[in-house]
Design a protein around this motif. Sequence first.
Motif, PDB file in Angstrom:
ATOM      1  N   ARG A  66      14.734   5.908 -13.236  1.00 39.31           N
ATOM      2  CA  ARG A  66      15.121   4.601 -12.689  1.00 39.31           C
ATOM      3  C   ARG A  66      14.121   4.141 -11.635  1.00 39.31           C
ATOM      4  O   ARG A  66      13.743   2.967 -11.581  1.00 39.31           O
ATOM      5  CB  ARG A  66      16.532   4.692 -12.101  1.00 39.31           C
ATOM      6  CG  ARG A  66      17.097   3.381 -11.602  1.00 39.31           C
ATOM      7  CD  ARG A  66      18.586   3.492 -11.322  1.00 39.31           C
ATOM      8  NE  ARG A  66      18.923   4.547 -10.389  1.00 39.31           N
ATOM      9  CZ  ARG A  66      19.627   5.642 -10.712  1.00 39.31           C
ATOM     10  NH1 ARG A  66      20.050   5.814 -11.939  1.00 39.31           N
ATOM     11  NH2 ARG A  66      19.905   6.559  -9.797  1.00 39.31           N
ATOM     12  N   ALA A  67      13.655   5.065 -10.788  1.00 37.09           N
ATOM     13  CA  ALA A  67      12.686   4.718  -9.748  1.00 37.09           C
ATOM     14  C   ALA A  67      11.356   4.281 -10.355  1.00 37.09           C
ATOM     15  O   ALA A  67      10.746   3.301  -9.911  1.00 37.09           O
ATOM     16  CB  ALA A  67      12.474   5.904  -8.805  1.00 37.09           C
ATOM     17  N   GLU A  68      10.899   5.014 -11.382  1.00 43.67           N
ATOM     18  CA  GLU A  68       9.638   4.659 -12.031  1.00 43.67           C
ATOM     19  C   GLU A  68       9.749   3.311 -12.749  1.00 43.67           C
ATOM     20  O   GLU A  68       8.809   2.512 -12.728  1.00 43.67           O
ATOM     21  CB  GLU A  68       9.229   5.745 -13.029  1.00 43.67           C
ATOM     22  CG  GLU A  68       8.845   7.072 -12.381  1.00 43.67           C
ATOM     23  CD  GLU A  68       7.680   6.910 -11.423  1.00 43.67           C
ATOM     24  OE1 GLU A  68       6.766   6.098 -11.716  1.00 43.67           O
ATOM     25  OE2 GLU A  68       7.669   7.576 -10.373  1.00 43.67           O
ATOM     26  N   PHE A  69      10.900   3.059 -13.353  1.00 47.08           N
ATOM     27  CA  PHE A  69      11.096   1.781 -14.040  1.00 47.08           C
ATOM     28  C   PHE A  69      11.090   0.638 -13.024  1.00 47.08           C
ATOM     29  O   PHE A  69      10.513  -0.434 -13.275  1.00 47.08           O
ATOM     30  CB  PHE A  69      12.411   1.795 -14.808  1.00 47.08           C
ATOM     31  CG  PHE A  69      12.735   0.490 -15.471  1.00 47.08           C
ATOM     32  CD1 PHE A  69      12.044   0.091 -16.603  1.00 47.08           C
ATOM     33  CD2 PHE A  69      13.715  -0.338 -14.964  1.00 47.08           C
ATOM     34  CE1 PHE A  69      12.327  -1.118 -17.217  1.00 47.08           C
ATOM     35  CE2 PHE A  69      14.007  -1.548 -15.568  1.00 47.08           C
ATOM     36  CZ  PHE A  69      13.315  -1.942 -16.703  1.00 47.08           C
ATOM     37  N   ALA A  70      11.709   0.846 -11.877  1.00 47.72           N
ATOM     38  CA  ALA A  70      11.730  -0.190 -10.839  1.00 47.72           C
ATOM     39  C   ALA A  70      10.318  -0.479 -10.330  1.00 47.72           C
ATOM     40  O   ALA A  70       9.973  -1.625 -10.031  1.00 47.72           O
ATOM     41  CB  ALA A  70      12.627   0.245  -9.683  1.00 47.72           C
ATOM     42  N   ARG A  71       9.480   0.564 -10.244  1.00 45.05           N
ATOM     43  CA  ARG A  71       8.088   0.347  -9.828  1.00 45.05           C
ATOM     44  C   ARG A  71       7.328  -0.465 -10.872  1.00 45.05           C
ATOM     45  O   ARG A  71       6.478  -1.293 -10.529  1.00 45.05           O
ATOM     46  CB  ARG A  71       7.406   1.689  -9.575  1.00 45.05           C
ATOM     47  CG  ARG A  71       7.946   2.446  -8.374  1.00 45.05           C
ATOM     48  CD  ARG A  71       7.088   3.662  -8.031  1.00 45.05           C
ATOM     49  NE  ARG A  71       7.677   4.424  -6.945  1.00 45.05           N
ATOM     50  CZ  ARG A  71       8.431   5.501  -7.104  1.00 45.05           C
ATOM     51  NH1 ARG A  71       8.660   5.953  -8.329  1.00 45.05           N
ATOM     52  NH2 ARG A  71       8.945   6.136  -6.068  1.00 45.05           N
ATOM     53  N   MET A  72       7.618  -0.229 -12.139  1.00 46.36           N
ATOM     54  CA  MET A  72       7.011  -1.034 -13.203  1.00 46.36           C
ATOM     55  C   MET A  72       7.411  -2.499 -13.040  1.00 46.36           C
ATOM     56  O   MET A  72       6.577  -3.402 -13.207  1.00 46.36           O
ATOM     57  CB  MET A  72       7.455  -0.515 -14.580  1.00 46.36           C
ATOM     58  CG  MET A  72       6.869   0.824 -14.983  1.00 46.36           C
ATOM     59  SD  MET A  72       7.659   1.490 -16.487  1.00 46.36           S
ATOM     60  CE  MET A  72       7.441   0.133 -17.635  1.00 46.36           C
TER      61      MET A  72
END
Length: 259
Positions: A66-72
């Motif tokens: 979820r954190a990596e997707f939010a950074r994307m």
Amino acid sequence: MSSRRGVGLSAFQNRTNLSSQYASHGASLRSNHASSLQNQLSVFQSLLHNFALQHGDTIKSDPTFRAEFARMCNAIGVDPLAGSNVKGKSGSKGKGSWWAQTLGGDVNDFYFELAVRVVELCRATRGENGGLIGVEECRERVGKGKGIGGGMDISDDDVLRAVKSLDPLGSGFSIVVLGSRQMIRSIPKELNTDQSTVLEAIQVLGHVTCSMLEDNLGWSNARSETVIQDLLADSLVWMDAQASETEYWSPASMGLDDF
């Protein structure tokens, strides 16, 4: 004489026309470049939307994913928690965040529920830490669910986004950085430079004394006493009078095992 003057004026006019042509060509290039970038951004956002739909369950359940997707999302200018202005089929503007529109209410509600728990935790511990708690400690406490309901599987990034979601409410919650640590401040009062310096020193050394501040920072006794008393008044430091010289500790710099 008149012939020379005519040539000079003609050259000046030519330069003016040439400059105007350069300016027009430059504006055309900028417009085309901006249009190309906008088209690329639209493609990226469409691909991101499809990716979110395909991996929605993982985004909801895995805090790291979820954190990596939010950074994307942030990399291409999409704020998942911001309200959307995209018009729906009925022509009315959509309500709710991009999370809610793309993945349904689950992820959107997750962040709002987390924000509520962060607020509850900050208020419950304000007497201990003066309204300053580490993001990591907040994550651990919310994860264990002590006193605020069941635990939640969350990351530091989730906590940061939950605090950010409180900004439109004018709640006074914000993220401050002391040394290498990110802290949640739940009181609107700003830390001055001296207070921040003392809290950073406590973070590194574990505690401070007035003589330590005077010897290492070159402060006068009056300056050291003043900043310590201000921090004590706001419950940002605790006092240990059992040592040969009174020591001052910060509850925000202590781990959960220290309580």
